[in-house]
Design an enzyme around this catalytic site. Structure first.
Site, PDB file in Angstrom:
ATOM      1  CG  PHE A 194       3.552   4.934  -5.392  1.00 50.94           C
ATOM      2  CD1 PHE A 194       4.723   4.419  -5.930  1.00 50.94           C
ATOM      3  CD2 PHE A 194       2.505   5.253  -6.259  1.00 50.94           C
ATOM      4  CE1 PHE A 194       4.854   4.214  -7.302  1.00 50.94           C
ATOM      5  CE2 PHE A 194       2.631   5.056  -7.638  1.00 50.94           C
ATOM      6  CZ  PHE A 194       3.802   4.532  -8.143  1.00 50.94           C
TER       7      PHE A 194
ATOM      8  CG  ASP B  57      -1.711  11.142  -4.170  1.00 56.48           C
ATOM      9  OD1 ASP B  57      -2.778  10.749  -4.691  1.00 56.48           O
ATOM     10  OD2 ASP B  57      -0.578  10.789  -4.564  1.00 56.48           O
TER      11      ASP B  57
ATOM     12  CE  LYS C 143      -3.784   3.281  -8.039  1.00 60.57           C
ATOM     13  NZ  LYS C 143      -2.790   4.306  -7.676  1.00 60.57           N
TER      14      LYS C 143
END
Ligand SMILES: *Cc1c(COP(=O)(O)O)cnc(C)c1O
Length: 380
Positions: free
Chosen positions: A136, A221, A250
């Site tokens: 993702f 990532d 995040k």
């Protein structure tokens, strides 16, 4: 708006006015403090998901709140036509703790992944990127192109061409997908949204070695694994690798939306990347404070220690739990059903399919683990 809204009013309003894209859980959160969240009726919940691995410093950390307040009174936005100091302070901090050379800010994970994708093509003059199955990386057209999964992709095709997928954790499969036109490989050190998939030890370093040999860039990532989540400040540090491009999001802003792509040895040319809000002073002030708290309160160390204790507790419950630091998952028969039962115990978690994802703030202590364990006993 009604002076006192109940959960039913909230649910009805949401279904009337908002895009129906989120499969929300039936709690209307009003405020938070440290390890706890409170709904609009005043019930207290133990936060075991951190707003999807965002609130690593806990909810409304006083130092982050204070930094946001001070910056809001001073300057909220000016764009990148002029210099502002918070983005420079943060850039110096982030390059120093990651060992990368420079960075480009965005406002969310997808934006920073977009930057990494553009930069990989620009820096190498090559077109293809290899991502991994079950990955993702975001939902904008570029980042979606790197994301695995029919349900995310299908309605929006054609996506960006030149993306190939390899089996996660398999060097053999990866090698089959790399061609003479491969610009980069993009990898999550642990797959988060897929339900906490941890590759075998050594995978990341083998990947680094192979891509370096082939002259292929390695994009790591760390949107979700970054800032202490896995028990080190960054997950790439578990294997001592150096990414060519590092994507952070995040937890960077301590709850404020901000992200960054960091890189070394190449750059865009003027005008090739940009954005009105990128490196916004308010976001950077929040991030500066949040990163200081993570370092100052040794939250990576606490993540490692408490993560180990929490994992043992889950294993003692007979669960097939796996995790690194405070990035933990375990499988159940009914993911959503289990999360709903935990809500009745006033504990908030999230799920990916039938995996319960346990991502508490990194400030978690023994008493919170005890609370969580007691609630699990009721539910399992
Ligand atoms: C969440 C996430 C993203 C996307 O971030 P958004 O802020 O939701 O756009 C990208 N990559 C990984 C690994 C993520 O966990």
């Amino acid at each position: 708006m009604a002076l006192k809204m109940g959960l039913n009013d909230v649910v009805k309003m949401e279904s009337t006015h908002l895009a129906q894209v989120f499969k929300r859980l039936p709690v209307a959160i009003s405020h938070g403090n440290g390890m706890y969240l409170y709904d609009i009726e005043g019930h207290e919940y133990l936060d075991m998901f951190s707003g999807i691995a965002v609130n690593n410093v806990g909810n409304c950390h006083p130092k982050v709140v204070d930094a946001v307040k001070k910056q809001a009174e001073k300057l909220m936005h000016t764009s990148n036509w002029y210099y502002t100091l918070p983005q420079l302070e943060l850039a110096e901090k982030l390059t120093s703790i990651t060992g990368m050379e420079r960075l480009f800010y965005s406002n969310d994970g997808s934006g920073a992944v977009e930057t990494s994708f553009k930069l990989a093509r620009k820096a190498t003059g090559k077109k293809e990127v290899v991502a991994f199955k079950n990955s993702f990386h975001g939902r904008t057209m570029g980042s979606l192109s790197l994301t695995w999964g029919e349900r995310y992709r299908k309605p929006f095709e054609p996506l960006v061409p030149g993306v190939r997928f390899a089996d996660y954790g398999s060097m053999e499969s990866l090698k089959e997908q790399v061609t003479g036109d491969t610009a980069a490989v993009i990898v999550e050190p642990i797959q988060g949204e897929a339900g906490v998939n941890i590759p075998e030890k050594g995978f990341l370093s083998e990947l680094r070695e192979f891509t370096a040999d082939k002259g292929v860039l390695l994009i790591v990532d760390e949107c979700q694994t970054g800032f202490g989540r896995t028990g080190k400040l960054f997950a790439f540090q578990h294997e001592n690798v150096k990414p060519d491009i590092l994507v952070l999001a995040k937890a960077l802003g301590g709850g404020f939306p901000i992200s960054a792509a960091l890189y070394s040895g190449f750059d865009f040319e003027a005008g090739q990347q940009g954005g009105t809000f990128n490196g916004n002073p308010l976001a950077c002030a929040a991030a500066n404070a949040s990163v200081d708290v993570i370092l100052g309160e040794k939250l990576s160390e606490n993540s490692k220690k408490m993560g180990g204790i929490l994992l043992d507790v889950l294993l003692d419950h007979g669960l097939d739990a796996r995790g690194m630091g405070l990035m933990i998952g375990f499988n159940v028969k009914d993911g959503r059903g289990t999360v709903m039962k935990l809500i009745r115990e006033r504990v908030l978690t999230i799920y990916s399919g039938n995996t319960i994802r346990v991502l508490p703030p990194l400030i978690i202590g023994d008493e919170h683990i005890k609370l969580f364990s007691d609630s699990l006993k009721e539910v399992l």
